[in-house]
Design a protein around this motif. Structure first.
Motif, PDB file in Angstrom:
ATOM      1  N   GLU A 131       0.370  -1.228  -0.159  1.00  0.00           N
ATOM      2  CA  GLU A 131      -0.200   0.219  -0.234  1.00  0.00           C
ATOM      3  C   GLU A 131       1.298   1.488   0.359  1.00  0.00           C
ATOM      4  O   GLU A 131       0.308   2.981  -0.670  1.00  0.00           O
ATOM      5  CB  GLU A 131      -0.774  -0.070   1.272  1.00  0.00           C
ATOM      6  N   LEU A 132       2.090   0.886   0.822  1.00  0.00           N
ATOM      7  CA  LEU A 132       2.712   2.690   0.763  1.00  0.00           C
ATOM      8  C   LEU A 132       4.423   2.242  -0.690  1.00  0.00           C
ATOM      9  O   LEU A 132       4.793   3.613  -0.782  1.00  0.00           O
ATOM     10  CB  LEU A 132       3.899   2.444   1.500  1.00  0.00           C
ATOM     11  N   GLY A 133       3.571   2.163  -1.709  1.00  0.00           N
ATOM     12  CA  GLY A 133       4.018   1.752  -2.874  1.00  0.00           C
ATOM     13  C   GLY A 133       5.510   0.885  -2.954  1.00  0.00           C
ATOM     14  O   GLY A 133       6.659   1.076  -4.030  1.00  0.00           O
ATOM     15  N   PHE A 134       5.859   0.188  -1.684  1.00  0.00           N
ATOM     16  CA  PHE A 134       7.294  -1.087  -1.842  1.00  0.00           C
ATOM     17  C   PHE A 134       6.836  -2.049  -2.775  1.00  0.00           C
ATOM     18  O   PHE A 134       5.831  -2.643  -2.808  1.00  0.00           O
ATOM     19  CB  PHE A 134       7.766  -1.557  -0.357  1.00  0.00           C
ATOM     20  N   GLU A 135       8.038  -2.777  -3.751  1.00  0.00           N
ATOM     21  CA  GLU A 135       7.831  -4.049  -4.421  1.00  0.00           C
ATOM     22  C   GLU A 135       7.865  -4.589  -2.818  1.00  0.00           C
ATOM     23  O   GLU A 135       9.780  -4.048  -2.391  1.00  0.00           O
ATOM     24  CB  GLU A 135       9.174  -3.955  -4.828  1.00  0.00           C
ATOM     25  N   THR A 136       7.375  -5.699  -3.124  1.00  0.00           N
ATOM     26  CA  THR A 136       8.082  -6.770  -2.077  1.00  0.00           C
ATOM     27  C   THR A 136       8.368  -7.837  -2.275  1.00  0.00           C
ATOM     28  O   THR A 136       8.089  -8.231  -2.930  1.00  0.00           O
ATOM     29  CB  THR A 136       6.270  -7.106  -0.943  1.00  0.00           C
ATOM     30  N   TYR A 137       8.683  -8.736  -1.160  1.00  0.00           N
ATOM     31  CA  TYR A 137       9.205  -9.897  -1.526  1.00  0.00           C
ATOM     32  C   TYR A 137       9.283 -10.615   0.473  1.00  0.00           C
ATOM     33  O   TYR A 137       8.859  -9.785   1.394  1.00  0.00           O
ATOM     34  CB  TYR A 137      10.911  -9.821  -0.989  1.00  0.00           C
ATOM     35  N   ALA A 138       9.084 -12.252   0.110  1.00  0.00           N
ATOM     36  CA  ALA A 138       8.767 -12.978   1.358  1.00  0.00           C
ATOM     37  C   ALA A 138       9.838 -14.022   1.470  1.00  0.00           C
ATOM     38  O   ALA A 138       9.734 -14.496   0.252  1.00  0.00           O
ATOM     39  CB  ALA A 138       7.518 -13.638   1.913  1.00  0.00           C
ATOM     40  N   TRP A 139       9.929 -14.749   2.635  1.00  0.00           N
ATOM     41  CA  TRP A 139      11.261 -15.567   2.696  1.00  0.00           C
ATOM     42  C   TRP A 139      10.631 -16.590   3.862  1.00  0.00           C
ATOM     43  O   TRP A 139      10.542 -15.910   4.783  1.00  0.00           O
ATOM     44  CB  TRP A 139      12.223 -15.643   2.072  1.00  0.00           C
ATOM     45  N   ASP A 140      10.668 -18.028   4.219  1.00  0.00           N
ATOM     46  CA  ASP A 140      10.392 -18.587   4.582  1.00  0.00           C
ATOM     47  C   ASP A 140      11.824 -19.175   5.988  1.00  0.00           C
ATOM     48  O   ASP A 140      13.199 -19.874   4.633  1.00  0.00           O
ATOM     49  CB  ASP A 140       9.369 -20.416   4.805  1.00  0.00           C
TER      50      ASP A 140
END
Length: 431
Positions: free
Chosen positions: A35-44
């Motif tokens: 929502e804030l305009g970041f490109e997002t990443y996620a990892w476990d």
């Protein structure tokens, strides 16, 4: 979406993010980043990867249950002419914070630990009380705010800079750094990372050295007997006390021998604590077994293995003086997670950037320091990423009931980190 530092911090503090309960907060953070305009990443956290790391148990099956569902997330801003995919030579700065917290017992708090309470304001300093307020959800929120402030400065034309900012929210720091270690060992981004700031509670001081720690379990065997004829038994407690005192003496010797300039001023340079002892089975029986768990400090420049050998040698000296222990030798072995120490040079550009950013933001100047605790910085330093600790709040509030932070420090940290990122981009225009 507008960003309100107070609202963001308070909402994050409402999540009960103790070990294994981080998932909901991770989802919320990823949504906010988007929502804030970041490109997002996620990892476990990866149990197979971590099993090969010296900090963690070497059995993936043991780790698998501990890391299940412990997701970390990050938001990336590519600013100026920087390419989101890293196809350029512009620098990348990581702003890191963990969002997991230690447990909190409601009965010893004056309020619900996961219902943030703000006090003061106007003429009195404003404070925030909640589990994680100091360690370190406020610091993570300050990182988000700092990244957005840098974006605003560049996009408005106020500043001319080209860089990528990664705001990392990692899980499992309190258990040894599951999220940070995975990210350090297996880069989740399509670009390299040039430097990092971990916003641990350092009272707005730059920290360039962190101690490690050896977690070791001692097991003693004695001989049971009725308390009324205790002379027929072999009591483990006096023997444990001799061993504990030998470790205390070694702690003192190690303090006196410390030459590291950042640790000479500490009253105890590498603390030793026996945090858990279990012995005996019945009040009227000579205790014939004992298990004790130690946390032993490891100074920068040392290794966990070297310090373990020192304490094993001291234990052997006690055993040699006791016929029973010679015949029934104690066990002294590692358990749980080990922390290796870490350190970077005080003249690293990221350290100079922090100090310049502090000056730009009007934060009181401070020389680089060392601390007697461990942090996720060690994982990034080990991966070749110069990393400094700098954040609001005090470690004396971490893990304590009624954990509290002065809100002015959070705002100062937000401003200083933003200024430091811009200073770094100017110092290292091409990575």
């Amino acid at each position: 979406m507008d960003f309100d530092l107070r609202e963001f911090t308070d909402r994050l503090c409402r999540f009960r993010t103790t070990a294994g309960e981080e998932a909901a907060a991770a989802d919320w953070l990823q949504d906010r980043f988007e929502e804030l305009g970041f490109e997002t990443y996620a990892w476990d956290a990866d149990p197979d990867l971590l099993a090969n790391h010296p900090s963690f148990p070497d059995d993936p099956a043991v780790l698998e249950a501990e890391v299940e569902g412990r997701r970390s997330v990050a938001g990336v801003l590519a600013l100026g002419e920087a390419d989101p995919g890293g196809d350029d030579e512009y620098p990348t700065v990581v702003l890191n914070g963990h969002f997991d917290v230690v447990p909190a017992e409601r009965g010893v708090w004056s309020s619900d630990p996961f219902d943030p309470v703000r006090r003061g304001g106007d003429d009195d300093p404003e404070t925030l009380t909640a589990r994680g307020a100091a360690d370190m959800k406020s610091g993570l929120a300050a990182c988000v705010g700092a990244a957005l402030e840098v974006r605003e400065a560049i996009e408005s034309g106020e500043m001319d800079a080209n860089l990528r900012i990664v705001v990392e929210a990692v899980a499992g720091e309190e258990d040894g750094g599951f999220g940070a270690a995975t990210a350090a060992l297996e880069n989740p981004y399509p670009f390299d990372r040039d430097a990092a700031i971990v916003a641990e509670p350092t009272e707005l001081r730059p920290v360039v050295a962190c101690e490690g720690s050896l977690m070791a379990r001692l097991e003693l065997s004695g001989k049971s007997a009725h308390a009324a004829t205790r002379w027929h038994g072999e009591d483990v407690l006096p023997r444990f006390e001799r061993i504990r005192q030998a470790f205390v003496d070694l702690e003192s010797e190690r303090t006196q021998a410390t030459t590291h300039p950042l640790y000479e001023a500490f009253p105890v340079s590498a603390p030793v604590v026996c945090g858990k002892v279990e012995a005996g089975s019945w009040a009227s029986t000579v205790p014939a077994s004992l298990t004790a768990e130690f946390r032993i400090g490891v100074l920068p420049g040392e290794t966990v293995r070297e310090v373990q050998e020192q304490f094993e040698q001291r234990l052997a000296e006690v055993v040699a003086d006791d016929p029973w222990l010679r015949e029934n030798p104690p066990q002294f072995e590692r358990f749980s997670v080990q922390f290796e120490p870490c350190e970077i040079d005080a003249d690293e550009p990221i350290v100079e950037a922090i100090r310049a950013g502090m000056d730009d933001a009007g934060v009181s100047p401070a020389e680089p320091e060392g601390v007697t605790y461990g942090a996720d910085s060690r994982h990034y330093i080990e991966a070749g990423i110069p990393t400094v600790l700098f954040g609001p709040g005090s470690i004396s509030e971490a893990h304590y009931p009624n954990e509290t932070i002065e809100w002015a420090e959070v705002e100062e940290a937000h401003n200083a980190i933003a200024a430091a990122v811009l200073e770094y981009a100017e110092m290292v225009p091409n990575s």
